[in-house]
Enzyme design. Structure first.
Site, PDB file in Angstrom:
ATOM      1  N   ASN A  24       0.791  -1.242   0.000  1.00  0.00           N
ATOM      2  CA  ASN A  24       0.000   0.000   0.000  1.00  0.00           C
ATOM      3  C   ASN A  24       0.820   1.288   0.000  1.00  0.00           C
ATOM      4  O   ASN A  24       0.247   2.367  -0.068  1.00  0.00           O
ATOM      5  CB  ASN A  24      -1.006   0.015   1.172  1.00  0.00           C
ATOM      6  N   ARG A  30      -4.076   7.220  -0.377  1.00  0.00           N
ATOM      7  CA  ARG A  30      -4.530   6.572   0.861  1.00  0.00           C
ATOM      8  C   ARG A  30      -4.482   7.548   2.045  1.00  0.00           C
ATOM      9  O   ARG A  30      -3.479   8.218   2.275  1.00  0.00           O
ATOM     10  CB  ARG A  30      -3.689   5.320   1.165  1.00  0.00           C
ATOM     11  N   TYR A  66      -1.017   9.738   6.057  1.00  0.00           N
ATOM     12  CA  TYR A  66       0.221   9.420   5.334  1.00  0.00           C
ATOM     13  C   TYR A  66       0.757  10.585   4.497  1.00  0.00           C
ATOM     14  O   TYR A  66       1.816  10.469   3.901  1.00  0.00           O
ATOM     15  CB  TYR A  66      -0.013   8.192   4.442  1.00  0.00           C
ATOM     16  N   ALA A 115       1.981  -2.892   6.364  1.00  0.00           N
ATOM     17  CA  ALA A 115       1.266  -3.745   7.326  1.00  0.00           C
ATOM     18  C   ALA A 115       2.048  -5.010   7.680  1.00  0.00           C
ATOM     19  O   ALA A 115       1.846  -5.591   8.758  1.00  0.00           O
ATOM     20  CB  ALA A 115      -0.102  -4.107   6.752  1.00  0.00           C
ATOM     21  N   GLU A 117      14.437   0.881  10.238  1.00  0.00           N
ATOM     22  CA  GLU A 117      12.989   0.753  10.000  1.00  0.00           C
ATOM     23  C   GLU A 117      12.375   2.152   9.999  1.00  0.00           C
ATOM     24  O   GLU A 117      12.654   2.954  10.890  1.00  0.00           O
ATOM     25  CB  GLU A 117      12.387  -0.081  11.136  1.00  0.00           C
ATOM     26  N   HIS A 123       8.694   4.453   9.424  1.00  0.00           N
ATOM     27  CA  HIS A 123       7.244   4.557   9.216  1.00  0.00           C
ATOM     28  C   HIS A 123       6.876   6.018   9.082  1.00  0.00           C
ATOM     29  O   HIS A 123       7.368   6.855   9.847  1.00  0.00           O
ATOM     30  CB  HIS A 123       6.476   3.922  10.372  1.00  0.00           C
ATOM     31  N   ARG A 178      -0.993   4.856  17.341  1.00  0.00           N
ATOM     32  CA  ARG A 178      -2.192   4.558  16.548  1.00  0.00           C
ATOM     33  C   ARG A 178      -2.925   3.361  17.160  1.00  0.00           C
ATOM     34  O   ARG A 178      -2.900   3.171  18.372  1.00  0.00           O
ATOM     35  CB  ARG A 178      -1.788   4.317  15.083  1.00  0.00           C
TER      36      ARG A 178
END
Ligand code: DHK
Length: 140
Positions: free
Chosen positions: A10, A17, A22, A76, A97, A99, A106
């Protein structure tokens, strides 16, 4: 210095989205920004996105002895994929990592990350700038 920049399910839908979460920038803009920042730092990047877990696993495996670092937003799959975690552990490549959103503030199911069990650094909630910070991590 060569980095593999991986985006999972995604993330190709950026700009469409949930823009309130985002952001309004699309995937193409993300990659353009990342490439420009890497160039400034004299770093080569290989950028890949897939909606399929196996593809991400294969790209991580192929990075073995070819890439000096991995920057990954597994989407996800972050919260579900032992396969992605095992692939990262298999190749032993330093990993950051990233995001776009703050996964820790969240829904509860986003709080846990398999990738974080391996990653040397985790950057959340900084939008596209998080990818730039991840590139800078490898410049130290
Ligand atoms: C991206 C996704 O696609 C979600 O599934 C994660 C992450 C959060 C992000 O913030 O970039 O939960």
């Amino acid at each position: 210095m060569k980095l593999l920049i991986l985006n999972g399910p995604n993330l190709n839908m950026l700009g469409i989205r949930e823009p309130h979460l985002y952001g309004k920038s699309d995937y193409k803009t993300l990659i353009k920004t990342v490439r420009a920042h890497a160039k400034e730092r004299g770093i080569k990047v290989k950028c890949r996105q897939s909606n399929y877990e196996g593809k991400l696993v294969t790209w991580i495996q192929k990075a073995y002895k070819k890439c000096d670092g991995i920057i990954i937003n597994a989407g996800a799959l972050t919260h579900t994929s032992v396969a992605v975690l095992d692939a990262l552990k298999s190749v032993g490549i330093p990993t950051v990592e990233v995001h776009l959103t703050d996964i820790h503030s969240r829904e509860e199911f986003r709080n846990f990350s398999y990738v974080s069990l391996y990653a040397q650094k985790v950057i959340v909630g900084k939008g596209i700038d998080g990818y730039k910070e991840a590139i800078d991590f490898f410049c130290k």
